[in-house]
Design an enzyme around this catalytic site. Sequence first.
Site, PDB file in Angstrom:
ATOM      1  CD  GLU A  88      -3.097  -0.831   2.218  1.00  9.94           C
ATOM      2  OE1 GLU A  88      -3.076   0.202   2.923  1.00  9.94           O
ATOM      3  OE2 GLU A  88      -3.888  -1.774   2.418  1.00  9.94           O
ATOM      4  CG  HIS A 144      -8.618   1.819   2.912  1.00 12.07           C
ATOM      5  ND1 HIS A 144      -7.670   2.628   2.339  1.00 12.07           N
ATOM      6  CD2 HIS A 144      -7.939   0.867   3.609  1.00 12.07           C
ATOM      7  CE1 HIS A 144      -6.469   2.210   2.689  1.00 12.07           C
ATOM      8  NE2 HIS A 144      -6.610   1.140   3.447  1.00 12.07           N
TER       9      HIS A 144
END
Length: 288
Positions: free
Chosen positions: A147, A180
């Site tokens: 990420e 997300h």
Amino acid sequence: MAISVYSFANAKHNHNYRDIGQSYPIITCLFLSTLYVLGLYLWPNKYLRDDPVVIKYRFFSVLLTCLISPIFICWHISNKSDILIHLGIRKSGLIAAIFIPLFTLFLLFLGPIYLWFLENKEKEYHKYYSKISIYGLRNYIIAPLTEEYIFRSCIVSILLTYHTHSKTIFIASFIFGLAHFHHIFENINKGISLNRALIISCFQFIYTTIFGAYSTFVFIITDHLMSCFVIHAFCNILGFPDLNRIYYYHDLKQRKILKYLLVLGFLGWLFATKTLLKPQFFQNERIY
């Protein structure tokens, strides 16, 4: 201090800027973010995120995305030989880049860390660490590393070529938070109602956007991928602080200590961020 903050916010990295539309780099960043998330849902049983087989498939997807992502950076930079520097992969200042940001975040989490030690007895402590396996590899290594590589090394590097530091922090953190939202599908698949799943995802969006802003700031200051990785892994280990458990802790004496640590930790984090997070400590020559 106000002048230095203003200078940082409006400064740009020392790149050779390309005169193209402002929306083009943002579209590239959104594409990279979408590519990373879509790779998680290409496999059978795609919503069973804790299935070891699904976890392994997802490892493959995100690592493949990380492998091809530098191609997109090359479209936006003039000196292709500096690609590793743009990605924040370098030796100089590495030790400081690992420990100084981690120390500042440790101060911020003083209260939650103390609470963790109060609530975890020796038996539970060993039980916790015995569970570290493929789930620990995902939560504390692969997820934070990939990420941060995509959303900091790649996306922030692209944005810095065209935008000021403040704009880069705003755009990059928003994209990180938006990425997300995919957890809403997993929550609905678990049987959670749409309204509740939406509330959970909105809350995740808020705190991941805040973390994304801080991590982007750290990346700009340190110019190191490892800085962002260690603070992300650290936050994943501790989880989101449960302030209710601190404010209503059953032992009054320990509750007072926890509250003092919360305040002292926050003030210490502010002071450490101001005094320790400076480009010269990390041999960062690309910021001015």
